[in-house]
Design an enzyme around this catalytic site. Sequence first.
Site, mmCIF file in Angstrom:
data_model
loop_
_atom_site.group_PDB
_atom_site.id
_atom_site.type_symbol
_atom_site.label_atom_id
_atom_site.label_comp_id
_atom_site.label_asym_id
_atom_site.label_seq_id
_atom_site.Cartn_x
_atom_site.Cartn_y
_atom_site.Cartn_z
ATOM 1 C CG HIS A 83 -1.875 1.088 1.384
ATOM 2 N ND1 HIS A 83 -3.221 0.888 1.669
ATOM 3 C CD2 HIS A 83 -1.717 2.428 1.319
ATOM 4 C CE1 HIS A 83 -3.845 2.045 1.759
ATOM 5 N NE2 HIS A 83 -2.946 3.002 1.552
ATOM 6 C CG HIS A 141 4.605 2.905 2.664
ATOM 7 N ND1 HIS A 141 4.197 1.751 2.038
ATOM 8 C CD2 HIS A 141 5.887 2.687 3.045
ATOM 9 C CE1 HIS A 141 5.175 0.863 2.057
ATOM 10 N NE2 HIS A 141 6.225 1.417 2.646
HETATM 11 P P1 5GP Z 1 8.489 -0.650 3.125
HETATM 12 O O1 5GP Z 1 9.532 -1.673 3.499
HETATM 13 O O2 5GP Z 1 7.301 -1.320 2.480
HETATM 14 O O3 5GP Z 1 9.003 0.518 2.352
HETATM 15 O O4 5GP Z 1 8.012 -0.019 4.496
HETATM 16 C C1 5GP Z 1 7.036 -0.585 5.295
HETATM 17 C C2 5GP Z 1 7.181 0.035 6.659
HETATM 18 O O5 5GP Z 1 5.992 -0.209 7.381
HETATM 19 C C3 5GP Z 1 8.340 -0.514 7.490
HETATM 20 O O6 5GP Z 1 9.224 0.541 7.831
HETATM 21 C C4 5GP Z 1 7.646 -1.125 8.704
HETATM 22 O O7 5GP Z 1 8.367 -0.918 9.899
HETATM 23 C C5 5GP Z 1 6.303 -0.413 8.727
HETATM 24 N N1 5GP Z 1 5.206 -1.179 9.271
HETATM 25 C C6 5GP Z 1 4.863 -2.468 8.946
HETATM 26 N N2 5GP Z 1 3.777 -2.847 9.632
HETATM 27 C C7 5GP Z 1 3.412 -1.782 10.395
HETATM 28 C C8 5GP Z 1 2.349 -1.573 11.326
HETATM 29 O O8 5GP Z 1 1.505 -2.446 11.588
HETATM 30 N N3 5GP Z 1 2.292 -0.356 11.932
HETATM 31 C C9 5GP Z 1 3.205 0.626 11.674
HETATM 32 N N4 5GP Z 1 3.072 1.786 12.327
HETATM 33 N N5 5GP Z 1 4.220 0.464 10.783
HETATM 34 C C10 5GP Z 1 4.320 -0.733 10.176
HETATM 35 ZN ZN ZN Z 2 -4.210 -0.934 1.378
#
Ligand code: 5GP
Ligand code: ZN
Length: 112
Positions: free
Chosen positions: A96, A98
């Site tokens: 999703h 971010h």
């Molecule tokens: P990506 O690796 O997809 O760029 O970043 C995903 C981020 O989401 C990671 O930094 C991870 O720590 C964070 N994250 C994953 N699950 C959760 C959650 O349930 N709550 C929060 N606040 N952050 C989350």
């Molecule tokens: Zn979503």
Amino acid sequence: MDCIFCKIVAGDIPSTKVYEDESILAFRDINPEAPVHILVIPKCHISSANEITEENSSVISHIFECIPKIATAEGLEKGYRIITNIGEDGGQSVHHMHFHILGGKKLPLKLA
Ligand code: 5GP
Ligand code: ZN
């Protein structure tokens, strides 16, 4: 849909919110990699920045209009970094879209 961030938007998973309006949400990363580590997401499900289209792109400009306000509120006047990871090679773990806001210290420049 089985999406962690959609569940955070719905309130089914708790989060520490720092900003919210009708179309976006910002909350603290559960596993911070800097003194300030905030995730900014559209409330609508867009899988990644690779799925931005003419139809959904207005929320992107809105996110980028709000990021400076969030950064100011977090005391990031010395600067910060915005990161969005895309897909497997980009290191995306939550599908999703971010935007990470990272700051509160001098960030390393090199990729690991
Ligand atoms: P990506 O690796 O997809 O760029 O970043 C995903 C981020 O989401 C990671 O930094 C991870 O720590 C964070 N994250 C994953 N699950 C959760 C959650 O349930 N709550 C929060 N606040 N952050 C989350
Ligand atoms: Zn979503």
